[in-house]
Design a protein around this motif. Structure first.
Motif, PDB file in Angstrom:
ATOM      1  N   MET A  21      29.443 -26.408   8.262  1.00 59.85           N
ATOM      2  CA  MET A  21      28.834 -26.188   6.956  1.00 59.85           C
ATOM      3  C   MET A  21      28.186 -24.820   6.838  1.00 59.85           C
ATOM      4  O   MET A  21      27.646 -24.298   7.811  1.00 59.85           O
ATOM      5  N   PRO A  22      28.200 -24.246   5.638  1.00 64.13           N
ATOM      6  CA  PRO A  22      27.532 -22.956   5.429  1.00 64.13           C
ATOM      7  C   PRO A  22      26.022 -23.129   5.524  1.00 64.13           C
ATOM      8  O   PRO A  22      25.489 -24.199   5.248  1.00 64.13           O
ATOM      9  N   ASP A  23      25.351 -22.061   5.932  1.00 60.85           N
ATOM     10  CA  ASP A  23      23.891 -22.096   6.042  1.00 60.85           C
ATOM     11  C   ASP A  23      23.220 -21.954   4.682  1.00 60.85           C
ATOM     12  O   ASP A  23      22.147 -22.471   4.459  1.00 60.85           O
ATOM     13  N   SER A  24      23.864 -21.303   3.745  1.00 58.85           N
ATOM     14  CA  SER A  24      23.251 -21.034   2.446  1.00 58.85           C
ATOM     15  C   SER A  24      23.458 -22.189   1.481  1.00 58.85           C
ATOM     16  O   SER A  24      24.550 -22.726   1.367  1.00 58.85           O
ATOM     17  N   ASP A  25      22.397 -22.562   0.758  1.00 55.23           N
ATOM     18  CA  ASP A  25      22.525 -23.636  -0.230  1.00 55.23           C
ATOM     19  C   ASP A  25      23.416 -23.202  -1.391  1.00 55.23           C
ATOM     20  O   ASP A  25      24.045 -24.029  -2.035  1.00 55.23           O
ATOM     21  N   GLU A  26      23.519 -21.908  -1.657  1.00 56.24           N
ATOM     22  CA  GLU A  26      24.428 -21.429  -2.705  1.00 56.24           C
ATOM     23  C   GLU A  26      25.881 -21.661  -2.304  1.00 56.24           C
ATOM     24  O   GLU A  26      26.715 -22.031  -3.118  1.00 56.24           O
ATOM     25  N   ASP A  27      26.188 -21.464  -1.025  1.00 57.48           N
ATOM     26  CA  ASP A  27      27.548 -21.669  -0.534  1.00 57.48           C
ATOM     27  C   ASP A  27      27.901 -23.146  -0.410  1.00 57.48           C
ATOM     28  O   ASP A  27      29.062 -23.518  -0.480  1.00 57.48           O
ATOM     29  N   SER A  28      26.906 -24.008  -0.220  1.00 54.15           N
ATOM     30  CA  SER A  28      27.203 -25.426  -0.011  1.00 54.15           C
ATOM     31  C   SER A  28      27.720 -26.099  -1.283  1.00 54.15           C
ATOM     32  O   SER A  28      28.282 -27.177  -1.220  1.00 54.15           O
ATOM     33  N   VAL A  29      27.568 -25.460  -2.439  1.00 57.42           N
ATOM     34  CA  VAL A  29      28.114 -25.995  -3.687  1.00 57.42           C
ATOM     35  C   VAL A  29      29.639 -26.081  -3.611  1.00 57.42           C
ATOM     36  O   VAL A  29      30.249 -26.977  -4.164  1.00 57.42           O
ATOM     37  N   ASP A  30      30.257 -25.154  -2.882  1.00 60.51           N
ATOM     38  CA  ASP A  30      31.710 -25.103  -2.771  1.00 60.51           C
ATOM     39  C   ASP A  30      32.266 -25.976  -1.656  1.00 60.51           C
ATOM     40  O   ASP A  30      33.458 -25.946  -1.386  1.00 60.51           O
ATOM     41  N   VAL A  31      31.430 -26.735  -0.979  1.00 59.69           N
ATOM     42  CA  VAL A  31      31.880 -27.586   0.112  1.00 59.69           C
ATOM     43  C   VAL A  31      32.759 -28.695  -0.458  1.00 59.69           C
ATOM     44  O   VAL A  31      32.427 -29.323  -1.464  1.00 59.69           O
ATOM     45  N   GLY A  32      33.865 -28.947   0.199  1.00 62.95           N
ATOM     46  CA  GLY A  32      34.795 -29.974  -0.257  1.00 62.95           C
ATOM     47  C   GLY A  32      34.739 -31.234   0.581  1.00 62.95           C
ATOM     48  O   GLY A  32      34.013 -31.309   1.583  1.00 62.95           O
ATOM     49  N   ALA A  33      35.548 -32.200   0.200  1.00 65.92           N
ATOM     50  CA  ALA A  33      35.591 -33.491   0.888  1.00 65.92           C
ATOM     51  C   ALA A  33      36.016 -33.340   2.342  1.00 65.92           C
ATOM     52  O   ALA A  33      35.541 -34.075   3.211  1.00 65.92           O
ATOM     53  N   ALA A  34      36.881 -32.376   2.652  1.00 61.47           N
ATOM     54  CA  ALA A  34      37.337 -32.195   4.036  1.00 61.47           C
ATOM     55  C   ALA A  34      36.166 -31.837   4.954  1.00 61.47           C
ATOM     56  O   ALA A  34      36.040 -32.394   6.053  1.00 61.47           O
ATOM     57  N   GLU A  35      35.302 -30.930   4.509  1.00 62.14           N
ATOM     58  CA  GLU A  35      34.152 -30.540   5.321  1.00 62.14           C
ATOM     59  C   GLU A  35      33.165 -31.701   5.455  1.00 62.14           C
ATOM     60  O   GLU A  35      32.605 -31.931   6.524  1.00 62.14           O
ATOM     61  N   VAL A  36      32.957 -32.429   4.362  1.00 63.11           N
ATOM     62  CA  VAL A  36      32.041 -33.570   4.405  1.00 63.11           C
ATOM     63  C   VAL A  36      32.574 -34.624   5.372  1.00 63.11           C
ATOM     64  O   VAL A  36      31.813 -35.210   6.154  1.00 63.11           O
ATOM     65  N   CYS A  37      33.885 -34.859   5.379  1.00 58.87           N
ATOM     66  CA  CYS A  37      34.488 -35.803   6.332  1.00 58.87           C
ATOM     67  C   CYS A  37      34.292 -35.323   7.768  1.00 58.87           C
ATOM     68  O   CYS A  37      34.067 -36.142   8.671  1.00 58.87           O
ATOM     69  N   ARG A  38      34.381 -34.024   7.986  1.00 54.38           N
ATOM     70  CA  ARG A  38      34.148 -33.500   9.338  1.00 54.38           C
ATOM     71  C   ARG A  38      32.708 -33.735   9.774  1.00 54.38           C
ATOM     72  O   ARG A  38      32.449 -34.108  10.917  1.00 54.38           O
ATOM     73  N   VAL A  39      31.760 -33.547   8.861  1.00 51.50           N
ATOM     74  CA  VAL A  39      30.354 -33.820   9.180  1.00 51.50           C
ATOM     75  C   VAL A  39      30.176 -35.309   9.490  1.00 51.50           C
ATOM     76  O   VAL A  39      29.450 -35.679  10.417  1.00 51.50           O
ATOM     77  N   ALA A  40      30.846 -36.174   8.735  1.00 51.84           N
ATOM     78  CA  ALA A  40      30.768 -37.615   8.994  1.00 51.84           C
ATOM     79  C   ALA A  40      31.246 -37.924  10.411  1.00 51.84           C
ATOM     80  O   ALA A  40      30.617 -38.708  11.136  1.00 51.84           O
ATOM     81  N   GLY A  41      32.339 -37.306  10.828  1.00 56.95           N
ATOM     82  CA  GLY A  41      32.843 -37.518  12.178  1.00 56.95           C
ATOM     83  C   GLY A  41      31.874 -37.034  13.240  1.00 56.95           C
ATOM     84  O   GLY A  41      31.693 -37.668  14.281  1.00 56.95           O
ATOM     85  N   ILE A  42      31.245 -35.901  12.976  1.00 58.03           N
ATOM     86  CA  ILE A  42      30.260 -35.359  13.912  1.00 58.03           C
ATOM     87  C   ILE A  42      29.069 -36.303  14.024  1.00 58.03           C
ATOM     88  O   ILE A  42      28.649 -36.673  15.126  1.00 58.03           O
ATOM     89  N   LEU A  43      28.515 -36.713  12.879  1.00 58.84           N
ATOM     90  CA  LEU A  43      27.342 -37.592  12.898  1.00 58.84           C
ATOM     91  C   LEU A  43      27.651 -38.905  13.610  1.00 58.84           C
ATOM     92  O   LEU A  43      26.841 -39.396  14.392  1.00 58.84           O
ATOM     93  N   GLU A  44      28.814 -39.455  13.350  1.00 59.59           N
ATOM     94  CA  GLU A  44      29.179 -40.734  13.980  1.00 59.59           C
ATOM     95  C   GLU A  44      29.086 -40.649  15.502  1.00 59.59           C
ATOM     96  O   GLU A  44      28.618 -41.582  16.155  1.00 59.59           O
ATOM     97  N   GLY A  45      29.493 -39.523  16.072  1.00 63.82           N
ATOM     98  CA  GLY A  45      29.427 -39.357  17.517  1.00 63.82           C
ATOM     99  C   GLY A  45      28.019 -39.334  18.074  1.00 63.82           C
ATOM    100  O   GLY A  45      27.801 -39.664  19.244  1.00 63.82           O
TER     101      GLY A  45
END
Length: 187
Positions: A21-45
């Protein structure tokens, strides 16, 4: 976040999420479902580690569910929060300011999702329940606005703790809730 202790496991989690994920809150607006799914996989571990949180970060409040802000990226691109609920405690019906990945760490949450329903002839919209899901320990889910109206409650007889990764600066906002919905709920 200044003044808060980040456990070594949370520091590992933050490093892994920061790689996606990007560090900037301005950049996080452009985050898509693919990145969110990757974060979900990371958190699950990370949900399997008993040392993910300190004792203080698992403390509840007898009056209402409790939020422990664990980390916010320096430029506000994402935050990590622990929510602690005692039996019967719940959130209001709400939606979010940003994407959100949720992992149940201890216990089981019950989530009810809703949609706004403007039925013919009604002047005020109502909330229509879409589904109810039980989210047991070790399970991860995510929300991407819009259309993320829900409430979460502890329907167990014990404490429930969930870890949330938000695409928002919780140190500034205080919460990820964008709007509360105090509307009638259609049966």
């Amino acid at each position: 976040m200044p003044g808060s202790f980040v456990s070594p496991r949370i520091a590992e989690l933050v490093g892994a999420v920061g790689g996606v994920m990007p560090d900037s809150d301005e950049d996080s607006v452009d985050v898509g479902a693919a990145e969110v799914c990757r974060v979900a996989g990371i958190l699950e571990g990370f949900l399997r580690y008993p040392d993910l949180l300190t004792g203080g970060q698992m403390e509840a409040d007898l009056r209402a569910y409790r939020q422990h802000a664990l980390y916010t990226a320096p430029a506000g691109g994402f935050s990590v929060v622990a929510l602690v609920r005692l039996p019967g405690q719940r959130t209001p019906i709400h939606d979010h300011v940003s994407w959100c990945v949720v992992g149940t760490y201890i216990g089981a949450e019950e989530e009810t999702r809703y949609r706004l329903d403007s039925a013919y002839g009604q002047t005020t919209p109502v909330l229509a329940p879409l589904d109810i899901a039980t989210i047991p320990a070790g399970t991860v889910t995510y929300l991407v606005p819009p259309g993320d109206i829900h409430h979460v409650r502890n329907a167990t007889s014990g404490k429930v703790i969930s870890i949330h990764v938000y695409g928002a600066d919780i140190s500034v906002l205080g919460t990820s809730i964008r709007r509360r919905y105090d509307l009638p709920v259609r049966p």
